[in-house]
Design a protein around this motif. Sequence first.
Motif, PDB file in Angstrom:
ATOM      1  N   ALA A 162       0.827  -1.202   0.000  1.00 24.56           N
ATOM      2  CA  ALA A 162       0.000   0.000   0.000  1.00 24.56           C
ATOM      3  C   ALA A 162       0.863   1.255   0.000  1.00 24.56           C
ATOM      4  CB  ALA A 162      -0.939  -0.006   1.203  1.00 24.56           C
ATOM      5  N   LYS A 163       2.009   1.196   0.652  1.00 22.26           N
ATOM      6  CA  LYS A 163       2.924   2.338   0.674  1.00 22.26           C
ATOM      7  C   LYS A 163       3.551   2.576  -0.703  1.00 22.26           C
ATOM      8  CE  LYS A 163       4.083   1.635   5.493  1.00 22.26           C
ATOM      9  NZ  LYS A 163       5.072   1.056   6.403  1.00 22.26           N
ATOM     10  N   LEU A 164       3.671   1.509  -1.489  1.00 29.98           N
ATOM     11  CA  LEU A 164       4.297   1.610  -2.807  1.00 29.98           C
ATOM     12  C   LEU A 164       3.315   1.998  -3.904  1.00 29.98           C
ATOM     13  CD1 LEU A 164       6.433  -1.639  -2.639  1.00 29.98           C
ATOM     14  CD2 LEU A 164       7.219   0.705  -2.298  1.00 29.98           C
ATOM     15  N   ARG A 165       2.073   1.709  -3.677  1.00 26.46           N
ATOM     16  CA  ARG A 165       1.055   1.936  -4.701  1.00 26.46           C
ATOM     17  C   ARG A 165       0.663   3.400  -4.719  1.00 26.46           C
ATOM     18  NH1 ARG A 165      -1.786  -1.111  -8.082  1.00 26.46           N
ATOM     19  NH2 ARG A 165      -3.910  -0.477  -8.455  1.00 26.46           N
ATOM     20  N   THR A 166       0.710   4.006  -5.884  1.00 24.53           N
ATOM     21  CA  THR A 166       0.436   5.435  -5.980  1.00 24.53           C
ATOM     22  C   THR A 166      -1.012   5.741  -6.308  1.00 24.53           C
ATOM     23  OG1 THR A 166       1.138   5.424  -8.287  1.00 24.53           O
ATOM     24  CG2 THR A 166       2.789   5.997  -6.627  1.00 24.53           C
TER      25      THR A 166
END
Length: 172
Positions: A162-166
């Motif tokens: 989730a932190k990587l998904r923009t």
Amino acid sequence: MYRYFYDCEFIEDGTTIDLVSIGVVDEHGREFYAVSTEFDESKAIPWVRHNVLDKLPSPADPAWQARKTIRDDLYEFLVDPVRGVTGGRIELWAWYGAYDHVALAQLWGAMPALPRAIPRMTKDLKQMWDELGRPDLPKAPKDQHSALADARHNLARWNTMAKLRTKDLSGW
């Protein structure tokens, strides 16, 4: 949106997926774990015996329950109106979610018997990982193949991805 991350351990013989255990965690730290008293241990392949069955809690543990009890308790856990979930959208997430979804849905019998509040599909963390280019994820826990440990690991995977998904994750 209320997300649940889960894992099922099961015995699969090419025709039937027989639930052994299910672990579920939500984004807020609530957990559910149950072991079926009704699976047929004699159908387990050696890998399942060594990696799953040998790691189950003692049969005296209260996690061991009849499927009907698991079904009823799981439903309450997923859609308990006291927690504000009923009326909201639920998402189910798993790693290789298709098998897990079948094992979960079979608690209600045929697919049409699955209550409307429970999604008809499980979203797949493995597919999300592929889409993100297979980034590094948290290492598997030492108690891997415990349904609850794997459900916790699925939440950790989600949090990392989730932190990587923009873009908006609600489309997943």
